[in-house]
Design an enzyme around this catalytic site. Sequence first.
Site, PDB file in Angstrom:
ATOM      1  N   THR A   1      -1.120  -2.386  -4.764  1.00 19.47           N
ATOM      2  CA  THR A   1      -2.576  -2.223  -4.756  1.00 19.47           C
ATOM      3  C   THR A   1      -2.922  -0.797  -5.149  1.00 19.47           C
ATOM      4  OG1 THR A   1      -2.981  -3.954  -3.127  1.00 19.47           O
ATOM      5  CG2 THR A   1      -4.645  -2.232  -3.321  1.00 19.47           C
TER       6      THR A   1
ATOM      7  N   LYS B   1      -2.412  -4.440  -8.794  1.00 18.73           N
ATOM      8  CA  LYS B   1      -3.683  -5.052  -8.372  1.00 18.73           C
ATOM      9  C   LYS B   1      -4.768  -3.986  -8.231  1.00 18.73           C
ATOM     10  CE  LYS B   1      -5.612  -7.914  -4.618  1.00 18.73           C
ATOM     11  NZ  LYS B   1      -6.609  -6.989  -4.033  1.00 18.73           N
TER      12      LYS B   1
ATOM     13  N   ARG C   1     -15.025  -4.837  -1.714  1.00 17.51           N
ATOM     14  CA  ARG C   1     -14.861  -4.079  -0.474  1.00 17.51           C
ATOM     15  C   ARG C   1     -14.604  -2.595  -0.707  1.00 17.51           C
ATOM     16  NH1 ARG C   1     -13.663  -7.393   3.848  1.00 17.51           N
ATOM     17  NH2 ARG C   1     -11.983  -6.138   4.739  1.00 17.51           N
TER      18      ARG C   1
ATOM     19  N   TYR D   1       0.863  -1.177   0.000  1.00 21.46           N
ATOM     20  CA  TYR D   1       0.000   0.000   0.000  1.00 21.46           C
ATOM     21  C   TYR D   1       0.901   1.229   0.000  1.00 21.46           C
ATOM     22  CZ  TYR D   1      -4.267  -2.596   1.148  1.00 21.46           C
ATOM     23  OH  TYR D   1      -5.346  -3.447   1.118  1.00 21.46           O
TER      24      TYR D   1
ATOM     25  N   HIS E   1     -11.215  -5.502  -5.289  1.00 19.89           N
ATOM     26  CA  HIS E   1     -10.886  -5.592  -3.866  1.00 19.89           C
ATOM     27  C   HIS E   1     -11.897  -6.456  -3.111  1.00 19.89           C
ATOM     28  CE1 HIS E   1      -7.781  -3.589  -1.313  1.00 19.89           C
ATOM     29  NE2 HIS E   1      -8.527  -4.089  -0.346  1.00 19.89           N
TER      30      HIS E   1
ATOM     31  N   ARG F   1     -17.276  -0.427   5.249  1.00 25.30           N
ATOM     32  CA  ARG F   1     -17.788  -1.776   5.479  1.00 25.30           C
ATOM     33  C   ARG F   1     -18.575  -1.752   6.791  1.00 25.30           C
ATOM     34  NH1 ARG F   1     -11.564  -3.125   4.176  1.00 25.30           N
ATOM     35  NH2 ARG F   1     -11.657  -2.246   2.077  1.00 25.30           N
TER      36      ARG F   1
END
Length: 381
Positions: free
Chosen positions: A156, A252, A279, A130, A276, A165
């Site tokens: 990512t 990704k 998410r 990240y 993801h 979430r």
Amino acid sequence: MAPILEIADLKKLARKRVPKLFFDYADSGSYTESTYRANESDYQRIKLRQRVLVDMSNRSLETTMIGEKVTMPVALSPTGLTGMQHADGEMLAAQAAEEFGVPFTLSTMSICSIEDVASVTRRPFWFQLYVMRDRDFVLNLIERARAARCSALVLTADLQLLGQRHKDIRNSLSAPPKLTPKHLFQMAMRPRWCWDMLHTQRRTFRNIHGHAKNVSDLASLGAWTNEQFDPKLSWDDVAWIKERWGGKLIIKGILDVEDAQMAAKTGADAIIVSNHGGRQLDGAHSSIAMLPRIVDAVGDQIEVHLDGGIRSGQDVLKAIALGAKGTYIGRPFLYGLGAMGKQGVTKALEIIQKEMDVTMALCGKRQLADIDGSIIAENPF
């Protein structure tokens, strides 16, 4: 105990053995979870051609992903808080993957550190990065991954902002968990999980704690993490990371043809078609629905992988038939880990391998290299 025959069986067992807040973390999507559900259900819309009276002997699922030999085109996805599904979870999953002959990808937001995983494995694993605002910390992560002999960096690209979430907020998710009456009750209902956790020192984000500036305790760790995801992340940063890493790079989080074309121009070794795990952007297409379009656009320029919604070996085979050169499983191995530790991860891989092998044979193919769109009877995408 009932026989474990499919990934759904591991999921049921994990639900019984992992405290609710951590099971929910693995088993949730953002907002209405429509994309999370579509990731799974869209595979069922793809129909296969059954073939008969063909030679089905001497079958093999072996192939390569970014030039690395694998026993089947499946890697373990980078998943945060894996070590909260089971004590030392990332270390156990990495060992299971290594023994099985498939790649393991360690998340930046792991409970076990890069060094922890390197200490219990011999085969180079992959590290997911990240990009944080603190670029010195990012460089430190890259150097630590290099020192651990990681053979690929997985960048990512789809988490500049965190999708909400609802389950995590309602559960007051943290690592380690807050010792509220609600959390204490949840943990008390899972005595095996508690026993294992009492016998490990790995209960927080060990890639960050002790490495990031001004992070000396759990309170400062939480504040640092919440403010560090960089909303300004751009393609220029990809070039900066590629230059400093110098090794194999996978991007990704690609879910759009234009983004895939941009990624191909970076010189990365592969892209992962992914949302993801449902998410982030709720209401987006499923990964498998976007795969054929992205393969058509850039499949001759860059290796295309897929992540999201895989729950069986048939799902993997469908992705390969639609052009993916590799796939990733996140929740299936997490369910296995939560259910049975390292043995459960191995079981998840065995289930997927067997389902792939049988399905390939019944489609009239013996070698993974022979799998293409000819095994698809009906493609709704």
